[in-house]
Enzyme design. Structure first.
Site, PDB file in Angstrom:
ATOM      1  N   HIS A   1     -15.938 -23.767  16.024  1.00  0.00           N
ATOM      2  CA  HIS A   1     -16.840 -23.460  17.127  1.00  0.00           C
ATOM      3  C   HIS A   1     -16.501 -24.283  18.365  1.00  0.00           C
ATOM      4  CE1 HIS A   1     -20.201 -21.726  14.315  1.00  0.00           C
ATOM      5  NE2 HIS A   1     -19.048 -21.093  14.212  1.00  0.00           N
TER       6      HIS A   1
ATOM      7  N   GLU B   1     -18.143 -26.535  20.092  1.00  0.00           N
ATOM      8  CA  GLU B   1     -18.430 -27.968  20.038  1.00  0.00           C
ATOM      9  C   GLU B   1     -17.344 -28.728  19.272  1.00  0.00           C
ATOM     10  OE1 GLU B   1     -22.485 -25.857  19.372  1.00  0.00           O
ATOM     11  OE2 GLU B   1     -20.340 -25.401  19.176  1.00  0.00           O
TER      12      GLU B   1
ATOM     13  N   TRP C   1      -8.516  13.818  36.097  1.00  0.00           N
ATOM     14  CA  TRP C   1      -8.551  12.375  36.325  1.00  0.00           C
ATOM     15  C   TRP C   1      -9.249  12.108  37.653  1.00  0.00           C
ATOM     16  CZ3 TRP C   1      -8.126   9.164  32.574  1.00  0.00           C
ATOM     17  CH2 TRP C   1      -7.319   9.478  31.471  1.00  0.00           C
TER      18      TRP C   1
ATOM     19  N   ARG D   1      -4.808   0.801  25.378  1.00  0.00           N
ATOM     20  CA  ARG D   1      -3.352   0.860  25.387  1.00  0.00           C
ATOM     21  C   ARG D   1      -2.741   0.197  26.616  1.00  0.00           C
ATOM     22  NH1 ARG D   1      -5.633   5.469  24.608  1.00  0.00           N
ATOM     23  NH2 ARG D   1      -5.016   6.377  26.595  1.00  0.00           N
TER      24      ARG D   1
ATOM     25  N   GLU E   1     -18.407   6.719  25.844  1.00  0.00           N
ATOM     26  CA  GLU E   1     -17.595   7.446  26.815  1.00  0.00           C
ATOM     27  C   GLU E   1     -17.696   8.951  26.566  1.00  0.00           C
ATOM     28  OE1 GLU E   1     -13.726   6.113  27.973  1.00  0.00           O
ATOM     29  OE2 GLU E   1     -14.041   4.104  27.192  1.00  0.00           O
TER      30      GLU E   1
ATOM     31  N   GLY F   1     -19.350  12.929  26.825  1.00  0.00           N
ATOM     32  CA  GLY F   1     -19.587  13.837  27.945  1.00  0.00           C
ATOM     33  C   GLY F   1     -21.019  13.738  28.434  1.00  0.00           C
TER      34      GLY F   1
ATOM     35  N   LEU G   1     -24.147  11.348  26.908  1.00  0.00           N
ATOM     36  CA  LEU G   1     -24.641  10.272  27.767  1.00  0.00           C
ATOM     37  C   LEU G   1     -26.102  10.477  28.146  1.00  0.00           C
ATOM     38  CD1 LEU G   1     -21.491  10.093  30.041  1.00  0.00           C
ATOM     39  CD2 LEU G   1     -22.317   8.187  28.642  1.00  0.00           C
TER      40      LEU G   1
ATOM     41  N   SER H   1     -28.350  12.136  26.618  1.00  0.00           N
ATOM     42  CA  SER H   1     -29.255  12.022  25.466  1.00  0.00           C
ATOM     43  C   SER H   1     -29.690  10.578  25.232  1.00  0.00           C
ATOM     44  CB  SER H   1     -28.595  12.595  24.210  1.00  0.00           C
ATOM     45  OG  SER H   1     -27.542  11.771  23.749  1.00  0.00           O
TER      46      SER H   1
END
Length: 337
Positions: free
Chosen positions: A44, A46, A169, A206, A280, A282, A286, A288
């Site tokens: 950790h 510390e 795009w 990627r 990500e 559609g 999103l 919903s």
């Protein structure tokens, strides 16, 4: 404490399921040691900070700063509170209390019982923000949920008659690289059936180095072709469905009730100790999550192009947001407060 937060951020995307923690040791207003939690299972913050102090005798006259309460239990590593006591560090400044039941207040109590002066709540809000994934998971018993989409300048996320496998795009290459960096920072990434079918994404990082997120696919009736990129066996994938299909070495099929889709997804991920999702999908997917108020952040890119007609972007109401720019693109981050 600001330096603790800077150090903690160096572990982003690497410490899961542990929180991101940074620690600094100060002797007479001079930093003599510092460290951060680099990876789950490793020492950790510390521990690294104490180890980095060359003259250990100075520890008995020093103050240790840390953005999260030191642990008091044995996990994969020994308790940090015990190490602090062992080295007789007289003063400890803690950013915020750990909500994890195995720790919550116990580390502070252990140090105080040993005679250490412990101050709690320095830059508390900033420290809690740095642990937003960890805190949401333990307090709300669900992953931290980030929505992400890109829309044109006139408010569309895709053309109506898009050809399968040929997505529009909207953003520039700089924004695309930023999205791939985000993917390395989250535990999982989710997309719906239509997005997978039309865009054929890989849902992997990627364009930059880092961890690959767990892929989450919504495919109610198993209509998606297993020849699509998300079934390339390159990384672990979960498919939420109502049908049965035999698992592969990399892809697991999970039967759920789609009438309670969102609740079942977050329940499954909580049980698997998945602390964050980057969605990500559609518009339908999103929206919903937005409609039932099940989200924490929404990262929205706005490109410079206009298409005049298409699938409209999700509708979102948010009072708190930040704005940034990436060359020709604008990034608006909304926060669900």
């Amino acid at each position: 404490m600001k330096r603790c937060l800077e150090l903690a951020a160096m572990g982003l995307g690497k410490t899961y399921p542990n929180p991101m923690v940074g620690s600094v040791i100060v002797h007479r207003d001079v930093i003599i040691g510092e460290g951060w939690h680099e990876k789950a299972g490793c020492p950790h913050a510390e521990v690294h900070a104490i180890s980095s102090v060359k003259n250990k005798s100075l520890l008995e006259e020093s103050t240790l700063y840390v953005n999260l309460e030191p642990c008091a239990h044995y996990g994969k590593t020994p308790p940090c509170a015990g190490l602090i006591i062992k080295h007789k560090i007289p003063n400890v400044v803690v950013g915020c209390v750990d909500p994890f039941s195995e720790v919550s207040g116990k580390g502070i109590e252990l140090m105080r019982s040993a005679g250490i002066c412990v101050k709690v709540g320095v830059m508390e809000q900033e420290c809690e923000d740095s642990h937003k994934r960890f805190f949401t998971f333990h307090k709300k018993q669900r992953p931290y949920i980030i929505l992400k989409w890109a829309e044109t300048k006139d408010g569309f996320i895709a053309p109506i008659n898009q050809m399968p496998g040929k997505p529009l795009w909207i953003t520039n290459s700089e924004s695309k690289k930023r999205v791939h960096k985000w993917r390395t920072e989250e535990a999982s990434i989710l997309a719906g059936t239509t997005t997978i079918e039309m865009d054929n994404p890989e849902l992997t990082a990627r364009l930059c180095e880092g961890n690959q997120p767990l892929r989450l696919i919504l495919d109610r009736s198993l209509r998606l072709s297993t020849e699509l990129n998300v079934f390339d066996d390159s990384t672990k994938t979960l498919v939420f469905t109502t049908k049965y299909r035999k698992d592969t070495d990399v892809t697991e099929y999970i039967k759920i009730n789609f009438d309670f889709l969102h609740q079942e997804i977050v329940k499954e991920l909580f049980e698997r100790n998945i602390q964050s999702i980057l969605i990500e999908g559609g518009r339908e997917t999103l929206q919903s999550f937005i409609d039932i108020d099940l989200w924490d952040e929404a990262r929205v890119f706005i490109g410079c192009e206009k298409i005049c007609k298409g699938i409209t972007a999700p509708l979102l109401n948010s009072s708190k947001k930040s704005v940034d720019s990436f060359s020709t693109d604008q990034l608006i981050v909304h926060y669900n407060v």
